[in-house]
Motif scaffolding. Structure first.
Motif, PDB file in Angstrom:
ATOM      1  N   ALA A 170      -8.945  -0.715   0.405  1.00  0.00           N
ATOM      2  CA  ALA A 170      -8.712  -1.699   1.469  1.00  0.00           C
ATOM      3  C   ALA A 170      -9.221  -1.216   2.819  1.00  0.00           C
ATOM      4  CB  ALA A 170      -7.215  -2.013   1.560  1.00  0.00           C
ATOM      5  N   ARG A 171      -9.667   0.054   2.880  1.00  0.00           N
ATOM      6  CA  ARG A 171     -10.197   0.636   4.106  1.00  0.00           C
ATOM      7  C   ARG A 171      -9.192   0.552   5.270  1.00  0.00           C
ATOM      8  NH1 ARG A 171     -16.538  -1.458   4.037  1.00  0.00           N
ATOM      9  NH2 ARG A 171     -17.050  -0.561   1.983  1.00  0.00           N
ATOM     10  N   VAL A 172      -7.964   0.900   4.948  1.00  0.00           N
ATOM     11  CA  VAL A 172      -6.913   0.919   5.975  1.00  0.00           C
ATOM     12  C   VAL A 172      -7.030   2.217   6.755  1.00  0.00           C
ATOM     13  CG1 VAL A 172      -4.426   0.895   6.405  1.00  0.00           C
ATOM     14  CG2 VAL A 172      -5.396  -0.504   4.555  1.00  0.00           C
ATOM     15  N   THR A 173      -7.129   2.115   8.065  1.00  0.00           N
ATOM     16  CA  THR A 173      -7.262   3.319   8.900  1.00  0.00           C
ATOM     17  C   THR A 173      -5.896   3.968   9.113  1.00  0.00           C
ATOM     18  OG1 THR A 173      -6.913   2.154  11.003  1.00  0.00           O
ATOM     19  CG2 THR A 173      -9.165   2.198  10.117  1.00  0.00           C
ATOM     20  N   MET A 213       0.839  -1.200   0.000  1.00  0.00           N
ATOM     21  CA  MET A 213       0.000   0.000   0.000  1.00  0.00           C
ATOM     22  C   MET A 213       0.874   1.250   0.000  1.00  0.00           C
ATOM     23  SD  MET A 213      -1.337  -0.080   3.972  1.00  0.00           S
ATOM     24  CE  MET A 213      -0.191  -0.208   5.368  1.00  0.00           C
ATOM     25  N   GLY A 214       2.192   1.041  -0.010  1.00  0.00           N
ATOM     26  CA  GLY A 214       3.117   2.159  -0.034  1.00  0.00           C
ATOM     27  C   GLY A 214       4.516   1.689   0.300  1.00  0.00           C
ATOM     28  N   ALA A 215       5.405   2.635   0.517  1.00  0.00           N
ATOM     29  CA  ALA A 215       6.793   2.321   0.865  1.00  0.00           C
ATOM     30  C   ALA A 215       7.388   3.507   1.600  1.00  0.00           C
ATOM     31  CB  ALA A 215       7.603   2.019  -0.397  1.00  0.00           C
ATOM     32  N   ILE A 216       8.470   3.241   2.315  1.00  0.00           N
ATOM     33  CA  ILE A 216       9.162   4.299   3.048  1.00  0.00           C
ATOM     34  C   ILE A 216      10.645   4.286   2.702  1.00  0.00           C
ATOM     35  CG2 ILE A 216       7.558   4.387   4.990  1.00  0.00           C
ATOM     36  CD1 ILE A 216       9.551   2.618   6.548  1.00  0.00           C
ATOM     37  N   GLY A 217      11.274   5.435   2.911  1.00  0.00           N
ATOM     38  CA  GLY A 217      12.713   5.563   2.731  1.00  0.00           C
ATOM     39  C   GLY A 217      13.276   6.398   3.857  1.00  0.00           C
ATOM     40  N   GLU A 218      14.551   6.725   3.757  1.00  0.00           N
ATOM     41  CA  GLU A 218      15.196   7.513   4.804  1.00  0.00           C
ATOM     42  C   GLU A 218      14.660   8.944   4.836  1.00  0.00           C
ATOM     43  OE1 GLU A 218      19.585   6.858   5.286  1.00  0.00           O
ATOM     44  OE2 GLU A 218      19.265   5.802   3.395  1.00  0.00           O
ATOM     45  N   GLY A 219      14.988   9.624   5.919  1.00  0.00           N
ATOM     46  CA  GLY A 219      14.597  11.021   6.047  1.00  0.00           C
ATOM     47  C   GLY A 219      13.108  11.218   6.196  1.00  0.00           C
ATOM     48  N   GLY A 220      12.377  10.196   6.659  1.00  0.00           N
ATOM     49  CA  GLY A 220      10.934  10.310   6.834  1.00  0.00           C
ATOM     50  C   GLY A 220      10.138  10.248   5.558  1.00  0.00           C
ATOM     51  N   VAL A 221      10.785   9.880   4.444  1.00  0.00           N
ATOM     52  CA  VAL A 221      10.081   9.825   3.167  1.00  0.00           C
ATOM     53  C   VAL A 221       9.070   8.680   3.171  1.00  0.00           C
ATOM     54  CG1 VAL A 221      10.355   9.342   0.706  1.00  0.00           C
ATOM     55  CG2 VAL A 221      11.954  10.883   1.864  1.00  0.00           C
ATOM     56  N   ARG A 222       7.861   8.983   2.672  1.00  0.00           N
ATOM     57  CA  ARG A 222       6.796   7.991   2.596  1.00  0.00           C
ATOM     58  C   ARG A 222       6.053   8.146   1.283  1.00  0.00           C
ATOM     59  NH1 ARG A 222       1.874   7.887   6.901  1.00  0.00           N
ATOM     60  NH2 ARG A 222       1.344   9.792   5.758  1.00  0.00           N
ATOM     61  N   VAL A 223       5.877   7.034   0.583  1.00  0.00           N
ATOM     62  CA  VAL A 223       5.135   7.008  -0.670  1.00  0.00           C
ATOM     63  C   VAL A 223       3.918   6.120  -0.463  1.00  0.00           C
ATOM     64  CG1 VAL A 223       5.189   6.358  -3.094  1.00  0.00           C
ATOM     65  CG2 VAL A 223       7.239   7.334  -2.027  1.00  0.00           C
ATOM     66  N   LEU A 224       2.707   6.645  -0.739  1.00  0.00           N
ATOM     67  CA  LEU A 224       1.477   5.896  -0.479  1.00  0.00           C
ATOM     68  C   LEU A 224       0.629   5.737  -1.736  1.00  0.00           C
ATOM     69  CD1 LEU A 224       0.334   7.547   2.888  1.00  0.00           C
ATOM     70  CD2 LEU A 224       1.597   5.395   2.589  1.00  0.00           C
ATOM     71  N   ASP A 225      -0.040   4.591  -1.804  1.00  0.00           N
ATOM     72  CA  ASP A 225      -1.024   4.343  -2.861  1.00  0.00           C
ATOM     73  C   ASP A 225      -2.391   4.663  -2.264  1.00  0.00           C
ATOM     74  OD1 ASP A 225      -2.843   3.324  -4.691  1.00  0.00           O
ATOM     75  OD2 ASP A 225      -1.598   1.601  -5.217  1.00  0.00           O
ATOM     76  N   ARG A 226      -2.819   5.915  -2.415  1.00  0.00           N
ATOM     77  CA  ARG A 226      -4.052   6.372  -1.762  1.00  0.00           C
ATOM     78  C   ARG A 226      -5.283   5.611  -2.252  1.00  0.00           C
ATOM     79  NH1 ARG A 226      -3.257   8.817   3.013  1.00  0.00           N
ATOM     80  NH2 ARG A 226      -1.543  10.334   2.916  1.00  0.00           N
ATOM     81  N   MET A 227      -5.310   5.252  -3.529  1.00  0.00           N
ATOM     82  CA  MET A 227      -6.465   4.520  -4.048  1.00  0.00           C
ATOM     83  C   MET A 227      -6.576   3.142  -3.393  1.00  0.00           C
ATOM     84  SD  MET A 227      -6.431   5.469  -8.118  1.00  0.00           S
ATOM     85  CE  MET A 227      -7.871   4.438  -8.391  1.00  0.00           C
ATOM     86  N   LEU A 228      -5.443   2.455  -3.234  1.00  0.00           N
ATOM     87  CA  LEU A 228      -5.466   1.156  -2.593  1.00  0.00           C
ATOM     88  C   LEU A 228      -5.839   1.280  -1.115  1.00  0.00           C
ATOM     89  CD1 LEU A 228      -4.984  -1.881  -2.626  1.00  0.00           C
ATOM     90  CD2 LEU A 228      -2.555  -1.449  -2.234  1.00  0.00           C
ATOM     91  N   LEU A 229      -5.316   2.313  -0.458  1.00  0.00           N
ATOM     92  CA  LEU A 229      -5.653   2.532   0.951  1.00  0.00           C
ATOM     93  C   LEU A 229      -7.165   2.688   1.132  1.00  0.00           C
ATOM     94  CD1 LEU A 229      -2.785   4.975   1.997  1.00  0.00           C
ATOM     95  CD2 LEU A 229      -3.223   2.732   3.008  1.00  0.00           C
ATOM     96  N   ALA A 230      -7.772   3.430   0.201  1.00  0.00           N
ATOM     97  CA  ALA A 230      -9.220   3.653   0.291  1.00  0.00           C
ATOM     98  C   ALA A 230      -9.984   2.356   0.022  1.00  0.00           C
ATOM     99  CB  ALA A 230      -9.636   4.735  -0.702  1.00  0.00           C
ATOM    100  N   ALA A 260       0.820   2.008  12.454  1.00  0.00           N
ATOM    101  CA  ALA A 260       1.410   0.833  13.099  1.00  0.00           C
ATOM    102  C   ALA A 260       2.339   0.089  12.140  1.00  0.00           C
ATOM    103  CB  ALA A 260       0.314  -0.094  13.602  1.00  0.00           C
ATOM    104  N   VAL A 261       1.893  -0.074  10.894  1.00  0.00           N
ATOM    105  CA  VAL A 261       2.725  -0.753   9.895  1.00  0.00           C
ATOM    106  C   VAL A 261       3.978   0.066   9.611  1.00  0.00           C
ATOM    107  CG1 VAL A 261       2.857  -1.513   7.495  1.00  0.00           C
ATOM    108  CG2 VAL A 261       0.786  -1.964   8.828  1.00  0.00           C
ATOM    109  N   GLU A 262       3.803   1.385   9.471  1.00  0.00           N
ATOM    110  CA  GLU A 262       4.956   2.240   9.173  1.00  0.00           C
ATOM    111  C   GLU A 262       5.953   2.225  10.321  1.00  0.00           C
ATOM    112  OE1 GLU A 262       6.204   6.795   7.932  1.00  0.00           O
ATOM    113  OE2 GLU A 262       4.085   6.223   7.999  1.00  0.00           O
TER     114      GLU A 262
END
Length: 457
Positions: free
Chosen positions: A87-90, A68-85, A96-98
């Protein structure tokens, strides 16, 4: 189908396609682990800093393999907003996953960088390198992370990838690939040697690049204010052909500036100069100020002959020819010579060191067969270190018996706990390389004539 000998060969092929970047402000980013050896070749050729780009997938809580996304250094976060919606991920589940994946990412970065700061990407060209891509998912995320970390332009560079995947990489401003087959099986199918890269090897390559940056005074190294004179650059780094009787054997010679000692690598299989383990040990020795000559003691035609692999007198004679060749070169004539032998090469190294008039300063055997030198062992005068894996019981027994025959020289038997024959367990190859480095540093200045014997086992 294009097939690369190993990741270093792939890096050389990839470098030829990246010449257009030479005059630009480039940072080369290897994807751990397998992408880093490829990236190290590219970085050295482009005279650019080398770093890693570490990313972690964020899996959907109830289906972790679905990103549903990925993270990198420096607090970088890439999200798939359509998939999050869908899958109804809160937000709480996402957090918690991050948090869990961030801890894993931070630990891996610390393990690989060993406290060195991340190379700044702001306003620069980030060249993201892997040893090959299949779906391209990780590479795409890495490109996005590099851009969010400040890269002005992102170039994805890989030795091999499916043609279809290359057409679907909008995250990169440019994609460079050596081979793009329409029918793609797997990345590893395009390599002769696709052995796993270890964390220790990644660390060694980053440290080597760090030293190169310090020597060049680029400021892209941790502790860039250190004295460059303490990190001398290579005076020689070249493929060589060595005459050996009726044949010629191939090798790779690497000499730091003002080298006073050269270690010649002997391996009975004929693949010494391509062996990733030998290259790793050679890098460790080079960083300690020692020159190295990685040799293929057998020709291409001979290495398939099992009898030639175990022909210790033949291998020893070739090793002696290489030693004579070094004595004739102006840049190595005054150097002390050491032998590093693995497998049957250890028997050949000790056989050659026992020759009358052989002036060998030290010998190290790693997982070798010194017993194959047989009656010649008593005539060895060079200080000899036998390094064996604790779990390699049969070879350990052979080394113990061989050491009893080394009556004319200082000798030690060092046992690396938990290591098997190829030292593939985490940290074991690094420990073996450090033992070899310390032995050669201690003995290559002046060859010892001592006959005392002591054990570390």
């Amino acid at each position: 189908m294009v097939v690369f000998e190993d990741r270093w060969d792939a890096g050389r092929a990839l470098t030829a396609r990246l010449a257009f970047l030479r005059a630009q402000d480039v940072v080369v980013l290897g994807l751990p682990r397998g992408g880093v050896p490829v990236a190290s070749v590219v970085a050295e050729s482009l005279d650019a800093p080398l770093d890693v780009i570490v990313v972690r997938k964020l899996g959907v809580p109830f289906q972790p393999e679905l990103a549903m996304g990925a993270i990198g250094e420096g607090g970088v976060r890439v999200l798939d907003r359509m998939l999050l919606a869908r899958a109804r991920v809160t937000e709480e589940e996402l957090a918690a996953v991050e948090a869990r994946e961030r801890a894993v990412l931070d630990a891996r970065v610390e393990r690989l960088r060993r406290g060195r700061p991340r190379v700044d990407l702001h306003g620069r060209v980030a060249v993201v390198v892997d040893d090959g891509i299949a779906t391209g998912a990780t590479a795409r995320v890495a490109c996005r992370v590099a851009r969010q970390l400040g890269a002005e332009r992102v170039v994805l560079a890989v030795p091999v990838a499916p043609a279809q995947t290359l057409r679907e990489l909008p995250e990169a401003d440019a994609v460079v690939c050596v081979s793009a087959p329409q029918r793609f099986r797997a990345v590893g199918a395009h390599y002769v040697d696709f052995s796993p890269t270890t964390d220790d090897e990644v660390v060694a390559l980053l440290e080597q690049a760090d030293r190169r940056a310090r020597a060049a005074g680029t400021g892209d190294a941790a502790g860039a204010g250190d004295d460059p004179a303490s990190h001398p650059g290579s005076a020689t780094d070249e493929d060589v052909v060595v005459p050996a009787g009726r044949v010629s054997i191939e090798g790779h010679l690497r000499l730091p500036a003002r080298a006073t000692g050269v270690v010649v690598f002997a391996h009975g299989s004929g693949s010494s100069r391509h062996s990733r383990r030998n290259r790793y040990v050679a890098d460790v020795l080079h960083e300690a100020g020692l020159g190295t000559l990685l040799l293929d003691l057998l020709t291409t035609e001979e290495e398939g002959d099992r009898a030639a692999v175990f022909d210790i007198p033949l291998l020893a004679d070739r090793l002696g020819s290489a030693t004579d060749w070094l004595a004739r070169r102006p840049d190595t004539a005054s150097c002390a010579i050491g032998y590093f032998g693995a497998s049957t090469g250890a028997g050949a190294a000790l056989w050659a060191a026992a020759e009358p008039g052989a002036h060998i300063a030290a010998v190290v055997s790693r997982g070798g067969r010194p017993d194959l030198a047989g009656p010649r062992l008593a005539a060895v005068r060079a200080p000899t270190l036998l390094v064996v894996g604790g779990a390699d019981r049969a070879v350990l027994a052979l080394n113990r018996r061989a050491r009893e025959s080394l009556t004319g020289c200082t000798s030690e038997l060092a046992v690396v706990p938990g290591a098997t024959h190829l030292f593939e367990e985490p940290g074991t190859l690094a420990e073996a390389a450090a033992l070899a480095r310390d032995w050669f540093v201690a003995h290559l200045g002046v060859a010892s004539s001592a006959t005392t014997r002591r054990s570390t086992s």
